[in-house]
Design a protein around this motif. Structure first.
Motif, PDB file in Angstrom:
ATOM      1  N   GLU A   1      -5.118  17.309   0.996  1.00  0.00           N
ATOM      2  CA  GLU A   1      -5.697  15.823   0.781  1.00  0.00           C
ATOM      3  C   GLU A   1      -6.574  15.820  -0.172  1.00  0.00           C
ATOM      4  O   GLU A   1      -6.794  14.828  -0.787  1.00  0.00           O
ATOM      5  CB  GLU A   1      -6.183  15.343   2.192  1.00  0.00           C
ATOM      6  CG  GLU A   1      -6.682  13.893   2.084  1.00  0.00           C
ATOM      7  CD  GLU A   1      -7.215  13.361   3.551  1.00  0.00           C
ATOM      8  OE1 GLU A   1      -7.958  12.364   3.098  1.00  0.00           O
ATOM      9  OE2 GLU A   1      -6.540  13.701   4.540  1.00  0.00           O
TER      10      GLU A   1
ATOM     11  N   ASN B   1       0.832  -1.366  -0.014  1.00  0.00           N
ATOM     12  CA  ASN B   1      -0.068  -0.140  -0.082  1.00  0.00           C
ATOM     13  C   ASN B   1       0.793   1.236  -0.011  1.00  0.00           C
ATOM     14  O   ASN B   1       2.176   1.041   0.050  1.00  0.00           O
ATOM     15  CB  ASN B   1      -0.997  -0.141   1.061  1.00  0.00           C
ATOM     16  CG  ASN B   1      -0.188  -0.283   2.356  1.00  0.00           C
ATOM     17  OD1 ASN B   1       0.661   0.240   2.827  1.00  0.00           O
ATOM     18  ND2 ASN B   1      -0.650  -1.339   3.228  1.00  0.00           N
TER      19      ASN B   1
ATOM     20  N   ARG C   1      -3.740   5.529   1.184  1.00  0.00           N
ATOM     21  CA  ARG C   1      -4.263   6.294   2.242  1.00  0.00           C
ATOM     22  C   ARG C   1      -3.551   7.660   2.380  1.00  0.00           C
ATOM     23  O   ARG C   1      -2.568   7.869   2.084  1.00  0.00           O
ATOM     24  CB  ARG C   1      -4.539   5.541   3.483  1.00  0.00           C
ATOM     25  CG  ARG C   1      -3.014   4.985   3.962  1.00  0.00           C
ATOM     26  CD  ARG C   1      -3.300   3.953   5.251  1.00  0.00           C
ATOM     27  NE  ARG C   1      -2.258   3.024   5.267  1.00  0.00           N
ATOM     28  CZ  ARG C   1      -2.423   1.839   5.244  1.00  0.00           C
ATOM     29  NH1 ARG C   1      -3.515   1.318   5.243  1.00  0.00           N
ATOM     30  NH2 ARG C   1      -1.267   1.002   5.569  1.00  0.00           N
TER      31      ARG C   1
ATOM     32  N   THR D   1       1.201   5.244   1.661  1.00  0.00           N
ATOM     33  CA  THR D   1       0.382   6.260   2.552  1.00  0.00           C
ATOM     34  C   THR D   1       1.077   7.663   1.827  1.00  0.00           C
ATOM     35  O   THR D   1       2.294   7.754   1.728  1.00  0.00           O
ATOM     36  CB  THR D   1       0.863   6.141   4.037  1.00  0.00           C
ATOM     37  OG1 THR D   1       0.541   5.025   4.479  1.00  0.00           O
ATOM     38  CG2 THR D   1       0.741   7.329   4.894  1.00  0.00           C
TER      39      THR D   1
END
Length: 198
Positions: free
Chosen positions: A53, A43, A69, A45
Motif C-alpha cells: 500500500e 471509485n 482506496r 479499490t
C-alpha cells in the motif's frame, strides 16, 4: 453505482520487477489504469498485500487519490481469487464491482458499457468467455469466493463457472492483453511509440 476493483497484490515473478510501477505514458501503470477506471467507475479499490500500500499510495499521489482506496487480501498468497474476494468485501454497498488486474493497460469503454447494460441484479457476474478480468461481479459473489478459498479451490475458471454468469462477446479483445513478462512489456511499449492510444 459501479465500484472499480484493481488487483495489485501479485508477486510479479515473471516480470522480475513490480508490474504495477512500470512506466506507461509517463506515469506508473497502476495510476494509468486507475485513472482510466475512474472515467467509468465511481471509485476504485486497489487490492494489495500488506506491504504494497505504501509504495502504491506514493505512485497514485499525483492522481485523483480522493476516489481511490486500498484493501488488503484476507487470504494472503491465495492468488487473484483472494483479490476478487477482498475487493468485493470492501465495497460499501450491494451492487457490482468492475474488476481489472494491474497488468492490463487497456480498458475498453465500449465493452464496459455493453457489459454494464447486462447488469440486471440477477446475474452474479457479467464477463467474456475465458476472461475473469475486465469483468463485473456482484457483491454477493463474495460468499462463493470465500467458500472456494476455504476449500483451497483457487482456479478462477472454476469460481466464475459456479456463478450465475452472463457472457458477452467482446468487441475489442485487446483489452485482455496482459503485461506479464519483459518481452510483453517491451512489445506494448513499441505499440505505444507507434501511436496507439487508450
Amino acid at each position: 453505482m459501479i465500484h472499480g476493483i484493481l488487483l495489485a497484490g501479485g508477486r510479479s515473478s515473471r516480470m522480475g520487477t513490480d508490474k504495477a510501477l512500470l512506466p506507461v505514458e509517463g506515469k506508473p501503470l497502476i495510476r494509468h489504469i486507475c485513472e482510466n477506471m475512474l472515467t467509468l467507475c465511481e471509485n476504485v479499490t486497489v487490492v494489495v498485500s500488506s506491504l504494497q500500500e505504501y509504495r502504491y499510495a506514493e505512485a497514485l499521489a499525483a492522481g485523483p487519490h480522493s476516489r481511490i482506496r486500498f484493501a488488503e487480501d484476507m487470504f494472503p498468497g491465495k492468488g487473484p481469487l483472494a483479490g476478487i474476494h477482498a475487493g468485493l468485501s470492501a465495497m460499501p454497498d450491494e451492487g457490482y464491482g468492475f474488476v481489472m488486474a494491474c497488468d492490463m493497460p487497456y480498458l475498453s469503454p465500449a465493452l464496459f458499457r455493453t457489459m454494464a447494460g447486462r447488469l440486471d441484479g440477477q446475474a452474479d457476474a457479467v464477463l467474456c468467455a475465458g476472461q475473469p478480468f475486465h469483468a463485473f461481479y456482484h457483491k454477493r459473489a463474495t460468499r462463493a469466493a470465500e467458500a472456494f478459498l476455504m476449500q483451497e479451490k483457487l482456479r478462477l475458471q472454476a469460481f466464475y463457472e459456479a456463478l450465475h454468469a452472463v457472457y458477452v462477446t467482446p468487441d475489442d479483445s485487446g483489452c485482455f492483453e496482459n503485461l506479464n513478462t519483459p518481452a510483453e512489456y517491451e512489445a506494448y511499449a513499441r505499440k505505444q511509440r507507434g501511436g496507439r492510444s487508450n
